[in-house]
Design a protein around this motif. Structure first.
Motif, PDB file in Angstrom:
ATOM      1  N   VAL A 240       0.731  -1.105  -0.001  1.00 43.18           N
ATOM      2  CA  VAL A 240       0.147  -0.080   0.019  1.00 43.18           C
ATOM      3  C   VAL A 240       0.718   1.239   0.060  1.00 43.18           C
ATOM      4  O   VAL A 240       0.622   2.131  -0.697  1.00 43.18           O
ATOM      5  CB  VAL A 240      -0.874  -0.154   0.985  1.00 43.18           C
ATOM      6  CG1 VAL A 240      -1.731   1.294   1.334  1.00 43.18           C
ATOM      7  CG2 VAL A 240      -2.098  -1.097   0.983  1.00 43.18           C
ATOM      8  N   ARG A 241       1.881   1.278   0.902  1.00 44.22           N
ATOM      9  CA  ARG A 241       2.830   2.461   0.874  1.00 44.22           C
ATOM     10  C   ARG A 241       3.515   2.857  -0.439  1.00 44.22           C
ATOM     11  O   ARG A 241       3.583   3.746  -0.953  1.00 44.22           O
ATOM     12  CB  ARG A 241       3.922   2.380   2.089  1.00 44.22           C
ATOM     13  CG  ARG A 241       3.178   2.580   3.529  1.00 44.22           C
ATOM     14  CD  ARG A 241       4.366   2.693   4.396  1.00 44.22           C
ATOM     15  NE  ARG A 241       4.958   1.450   4.770  1.00 44.22           N
ATOM     16  CZ  ARG A 241       4.543   0.682   5.788  1.00 44.22           C
ATOM     17  NH1 ARG A 241       3.727   1.036   6.586  1.00 44.22           N
ATOM     18  NH2 ARG A 241       5.190  -0.560   5.904  1.00 44.22           N
ATOM     19  N   ALA A 242       3.645   1.582  -1.051  1.00 48.21           N
ATOM     20  CA  ALA A 242       4.485   1.697  -2.442  1.00 48.21           C
ATOM     21  C   ALA A 242       3.638   2.119  -3.513  1.00 48.21           C
ATOM     22  O   ALA A 242       4.038   3.346  -4.159  1.00 48.21           O
ATOM     23  CB  ALA A 242       5.114   0.449  -2.790  1.00 48.21           C
ATOM     24  N   ALA A 243       2.324   1.637  -3.312  1.00 40.84           N
ATOM     25  CA  ALA A 243       1.457   2.373  -4.212  1.00 40.84           C
ATOM     26  C   ALA A 243       1.164   3.941  -3.947  1.00 40.84           C
ATOM     27  O   ALA A 243       0.816   4.742  -4.902  1.00 40.84           O
ATOM     28  CB  ALA A 243       0.071   1.713  -4.331  1.00 40.84           C
ATOM     29  N   GLU A 244       1.103   4.216  -2.526  1.00 42.38           N
ATOM     30  CA  GLU A 244       0.811   5.760  -2.447  1.00 42.38           C
ATOM     31  C   GLU A 244       1.805   6.370  -2.746  1.00 42.38           C
ATOM     32  O   GLU A 244       1.653   7.667  -3.283  1.00 42.38           O
ATOM     33  CB  GLU A 244       0.635   5.713  -0.924  1.00 42.38           C
ATOM     34  CG  GLU A 244      -0.750   5.162  -0.206  1.00 42.38           C
ATOM     35  CD  GLU A 244      -0.668   5.338   1.275  1.00 42.38           C
ATOM     36  OE1 GLU A 244      -1.983   5.070   1.668  1.00 42.38           O
ATOM     37  OE2 GLU A 244       0.271   5.301   1.891  1.00 42.38           O
ATOM     38  N   ARG A 245       3.031   6.068  -2.633  1.00 44.65           N
ATOM     39  CA  ARG A 245       4.200   6.914  -2.849  1.00 44.65           C
ATOM     40  C   ARG A 245       4.347   7.052  -4.395  1.00 44.65           C
ATOM     41  O   ARG A 245       4.555   8.132  -5.158  1.00 44.65           O
ATOM     42  CB  ARG A 245       5.575   6.104  -2.656  1.00 44.65           C
ATOM     43  CG  ARG A 245       5.865   6.199  -1.223  1.00 44.65           C
ATOM     44  CD  ARG A 245       7.338   5.801  -1.004  1.00 44.65           C
ATOM     45  NE  ARG A 245       7.544   4.385  -1.275  1.00 44.65           N
ATOM     46  CZ  ARG A 245       7.215   3.456  -0.570  1.00 44.65           C
ATOM     47  NH1 ARG A 245       7.304   3.701   0.759  1.00 44.65           N
ATOM     48  NH2 ARG A 245       7.728   2.068  -1.004  1.00 44.65           N
TER      49      ARG A 245
END
Length: 478
Positions: free
Chosen positions: A10-15
């Motif tokens: 999720v964090r990678a997609a948000e970045r």
């Protein structure tokens, strides 16, 4: 299909998304969805008293920006800062400009919470690890005792986003607003129990095809349900062999057969000492004194419920070249090497105590780490593992997403309920579903039938079996 992704994904997609958007856009989307959900939970926004529990980082920022939106609509909003020096600066500025108040540290938080209509949990979010620290835990307890509506931001603080584990004290919400996608910890107990009702707010994330966890929905189950055609006979529909029951537990045989017949089997061949009890309830059953190899042709076997020490039957069934489901007593006699050597699908259906014995660990460890436990079972035995419990989980032998069953009721915690599930899943194996689908669809229908049978009151296992037809029709929209 409801899909859940681990925190790092999720964090990678948000970045990636934030790199393409103007600064603050993503947090603005999250805050708008959060504020809308909070407004719906309040009887009225104007004059309502809202307390924000604000930790460091973006989770606290979401809470602050949502609080600012509520303050502009006339709510009295107070932010309790657990880490004042690390609170989101933009969110703090927005809240103050909207007329919100700020309390530094947990000291004054309890008094504010006692007067609140709604408490927003923005303490840790998906990046948190371990239970709540003492000061945060005290505020979480005060919130629970206040009578206010409790809303978690993205994930209840203290719940592990990737596993649903709760290693210490955690916020127990009435509802959770999660952003972009579901997280495994929202769908798997004990985390699921802390999340309450979950609302997903889409924020435009681009996520990979393979999630960590999936939950079937009506449309998914409907697409998998076998249906007879005009040319079907009992063999084309699937014949289930059932090895269950004993002189001490004849009812286990009756319930497993009930699950198979109500689960769509064209015919059931029963092998065991409870033939008289089975025929008294289901005269259409084809009974045999055994051994299983002489019972006649079957498309799947169910072995284990109530068989006691009949290890020979388990070994014979595991040597058969058809799909096999092993449950209850059968699990004690299922050698890992024999299961791994099979080429046809195999499904194991333990509850937490049985899973602990299979894994050589304690029951408490299985119950606190259900996701890791079901994966370990599937990997160790090279089979589909269905771990029964407050959230039933299904893991396939080849890895991939674990399926979590969204149906059920606490009234299903009754003697014989698992025997019905075994027969039902066995009938789906006989109809041609693979192990993962048969176990997942079986758990879904079984949980739905449990709801229908109970209808808010106690129900026994045979009532669950009888309600399978209603569950089937409901899923098919008939």
């Amino acid at each position: 299909m409801r899909s859940a992704y681990e925190a790092e994904t999720v964090r990678a997609a948000e970045r990636e998304l934030m790199a393409r958007l103007p600064e603050g856009t993503l947090m603005g989307r999250a805050a708008a969805g959060l504020a809308a959900a909070a407004a719906e939970l309040l009887t009225r926004v104007y004059g309502a008293r809202v307390v924000l529990l604000v930790g460091s980082g973006d989770n606290g920022g979401d809470a602050l920006y949502a609080g600012a939106r509520l303050a502009r609509r006339g709510a009295g909003v107070t932010a309790v800062l657990l880490a004042p020096e690390r609170a989101h600066p933009g969110g703090l500025t927005a809240l103050r400009r909207a007329g919100g108040r700020v309390v530094r540290g947990p000291g004054g938080g309890a008094a504010e919470i006692a007067r609140a209509d709604l408490v927003l949990d923005g303490i840790t979010g998906i990046g948190g690890r371990g239970g709540l620290r003492p000061e945060a835990a005290g505020l979480a307890r005060a919130a629970r005792e206040s009578g206010a509506v409790l809303l978690a931001v993205d994930l209840p603080s203290g719940v592990d986003a990737d596993t649903g584990e709760v290693p210490g004290e955690a916020f127990r919400a009435d509802a959770t607003v999660t952003f972009g996608t579901y997280k495994p910890g929202l769908l798997v107990d004990p985390g699921r129990e802390h999340a309450g009702a979950v609302r997903l707010v889409e924020i435009g994330l681009d996520l990979p095809e393979a999630p960590a966890v999936q939950a079937l929905q009506y449309a998914d189950v409907r697409a998998l349900l076998p249906a007879p055609s005009a040319e079907s006979d009992k063999y084309r529909r699937g014949v289930v062999g059932v090895v269950a029951g004993s002189a001490r537990y004849p009812g286990a045989a009756v319930l497993a057969v009930a699950g198979a017949l109500h689960g769509g089997a064209g015919a059931v061949r029963y092998v065991g000492p409870a033939a008289e009890a089975v025929l008294a309830r289901f005269p259409e059953t084809l009974v045999s004194a055994g051994p299983p190899a002489r019972a006649g042709r079957v498309q799947s076997w169910v072995v284990g419920p109530g068989i006691g020490e009949n290890a020979e039957a388990v070994a014979e069934i595991l040597a058969a070249d058809v799909p096999v489901l092993v449950d209850a007593d059968g699990l004690r006699h299922a050698e890992a090497a024999a299961v791994r050597a099979r080429t046809a699908p195999t499904v194991l259906t333990p509850h937490a105590g049985e899973a602990a014995a299979l894994l050589g660990t304690g029951r408490a460890e299985v119950e606190s780490a259900r996701l890791a436990s079901v994966r370990a079972l599937a990997d160790r035995f090279g089979a589909t593992a269905l771990l029964k419990g407050s959230t039933t989980l299904v893991a396939g032998p080849a890895g991939g997403p674990v399926r979590v069953n969204p149906t059920g009721t606490p009234w299903l915690a009754t003697a014989g309920s698992g025997d019905v599930l075994s027969g039902l899943a066995g009938s789906l194996l006989a109809a041609g579903l693979d192990g993962l689908d048969a176990a997942s669809v079986g758990a879904y229908l079984h949980g739905l039938a449990g709801r229908f049978a109970a209808d808010g009151a106690p129900a026994h296992a045979f009532q669950v079996a009888e309600a399978l037809g209603a569950a089937w029709r409901d899923v098919r929209g008939e």
